[in-house]
Each structure stands twice: as C-alpha cells, then as structure tokens.
Design an enzyme around this catalytic site. Sequence first.
Site: not given
Ligand SMILES: NC(=O)c1ccc[n+]([C@@H]2O[C@H](COP(=O)([O-])OP(=O)(O)OC[C@H]3O[C@@H](n4cnc5c(N)ncnc54)[C@H](OP(=O)(O)O)[C@@H]3O)[C@@H](O)[C@H]2O)c1
Length: 245
Positions: A130, A143
């Site tokens: 991130s 975070y």
């Molecule tokens: N969105 C942003 O603005 C942003 C920016 C920078 C980086 N990121 C990073 O991008 C990645 C994806 O995030 P996203 O934006 O797609 O968020 P999201 O929509 O909240 O999705 C998070 C995903 O991670 C899964 N997850 C969480 N804990 C887990 C565990 N213990 N074991 C297996 N799966 C798990 C969730 O599964 P469940 O459905 O079971 O909860 C979901 O599939 C993350 O690493 C996040 O930190 C996001």
Amino acid sequence: MKIAGSVALVTGANRGLGRAYARELVNRDAAKVFGAARDPDQVTEPGVVPIALDITDPQRVAAVAAECADASLLVNNAGVMKASTFIDAPSLAAARAEMETNYFGTLSMCRAFAPVLGANGGGAIVNMLSVSSFYTNPFTASYGASKAAAWSLTNGVRLELHHQGTLVVAVHAGFIDTDMAALVDAPKVSPEAVAKMVFDAVEAGQIEVLADERTRTVKASLSHDHELIYPPIQEFWDAAVQGSH
Ligand SMILES: NC(=O)c1ccc[n+]([C@@H]2O[C@H](COP(=O)([O-])OP(=O)(O)OC[C@H]3O[C@@H](n4cnc5c(N)ncnc54)[C@H](OP(=O)(O)O)[C@@H]3O)[C@@H](O)[C@H]2O)c1
C-alpha cells in the site's frame, strides 16, 4: 516470467482486487488459476478453481502449498484494514488482526510457497502492499504499520529467493475502488487497472509497482518525509522550543 501457461494462486480471490487479479490471469491464458478464499463458494469467476484458505491458519497454508505443487506464481492479495488508531483504539485487537493477516499471513504464504516456486523454475511472488507502507495515515494507523512490515518482508524475501530465480514484486497503491475503500471520497484506481499493471510488471521482471500518482509522489518524498508528507510537526516543536526560551 510468462503468465500464459503458468499456474497461479491468488489469495482473497472472492472479491475486490483479488477477483480482478484472478480474472486478469485467466484473460492472459494462465494454465490454471487457483482462487483462494476463506469461503471458496464465493469464488465464482469463470475459469478460476476455488480453494479454501485462511492465510492466518498455518496448517491450511501448508496443505494448500502441497495441493498447489505445480504453482509458479503466488499473488498475496488478501488483507484487512480496521481503520484503527494507535492510542485511541479501545484495545490492541485491530492492530493484532492487521499484523496477523497482512504481515504474518503473507510471510507464512511466502515461506510455504518458496520451495514450490523453486521446484517449478523460480516463478514469482506478488505482495499487495500500500501507499501506507511508506507513511502513517492517522485514520488507518495500525494498518500502515502492518503494510510497512509487509514491505520490509517483501524486500527481505526478494533477497532470500533471488538465488532460486524467484521474482518478488512489491505493489503499492493508494485508494482502489473496492469494498475496503468504499467509504472514501477521493480518486481511486480501478482493480482491473492495478491487475494489468501488476502482471505487465511480472512479465517484464520489474520488482516494484507504484500504481497511482499519489503513491509515486509519496515514495518520491520519502527523503523529506517530515517536511512533505506529514503535517508540520517539526515546526510545532521548533516554535515550542523557541517559546520556552
Ligand atoms: N482498496 C484499497 O484502497 C487498497 C489500497 C492499497 C492496498 N490494498 C490492498 O489490496 C488487497 C486487496 O484488498 P481489496 O481492496 O480487494 O479489499 P477487500 O475488498 O476488503 O478484500 C479483501 C480480501 O482479502 C480477504 N481476506 C482477508 N483476510 C483474509 C484471511 N485471513 N485469509 C484469506 N483471505 C482474507 C477477504 O476475504 P473475505 O471476503 O473472506 O473477507 C477479501 O477477499 C489488500 O491487501 C489491501 O490491503 C487495498
């Protein structure tokens, strides 16, 4: 490495960015794409093979690495963000949950898959980090600590695995248009655009992806972070010290 013909595993593939990663891998003709999720029934993307995985469960991580013995590309996408501060948070629960998933979960996946990737010619690991790896946003403070730790681990794993030909890619992004950033009213990059940039980088052997302008600006400011990134805390202390004389 070439995506076409590769065998890939994406964590958190049931929604958000993980789903976009899995879809892009199918579009690029990966031979097999394992979509790992805590609830595999939620992995519905055509062409993606669901697999049950909570990355904080070490026994399951080991079992999945054994089941995916032909994998050459690991995408550590799963993550949590609890919108928690350091001092005012009621307990350490949020900070611990973020570390457990974003740092220890990612580390545990890298350790389990390192020999698998090595046995399959080296391959690649993509770690989803991130812009918060680089600086502390007060609203998502703990975070940020977990993503800073995951950035450090990514740099270390890259050093430890280059001898076996494993490319380790760090992906930093600001806001991405997924559930995690649903409450944010600010420019967001699409998950599809991030997925395309990341797999272009994997194919080009690039070790870092800075996915948007904000992330590029913050990284470029790190050598002057106190002046450029944070509110003028140093000015406050300079004024306080002058006032006390
Ligand atoms: N969105 C942003 O603005 C942003 C920016 C920078 C980086 N990121 C990073 O991008 C990645 C994806 O995030 P996203 O934006 O797609 O968020 P999201 O929509 O909240 O999705 C998070 C995903 O991670 C899964 N997850 C969480 N804990 C887990 C565990 N213990 N074991 C297996 N799966 C798990 C969730 O599964 P469940 O459905 O079971 O909860 C979901 O599939 C993350 O690493 C996040 O930190 C996001």
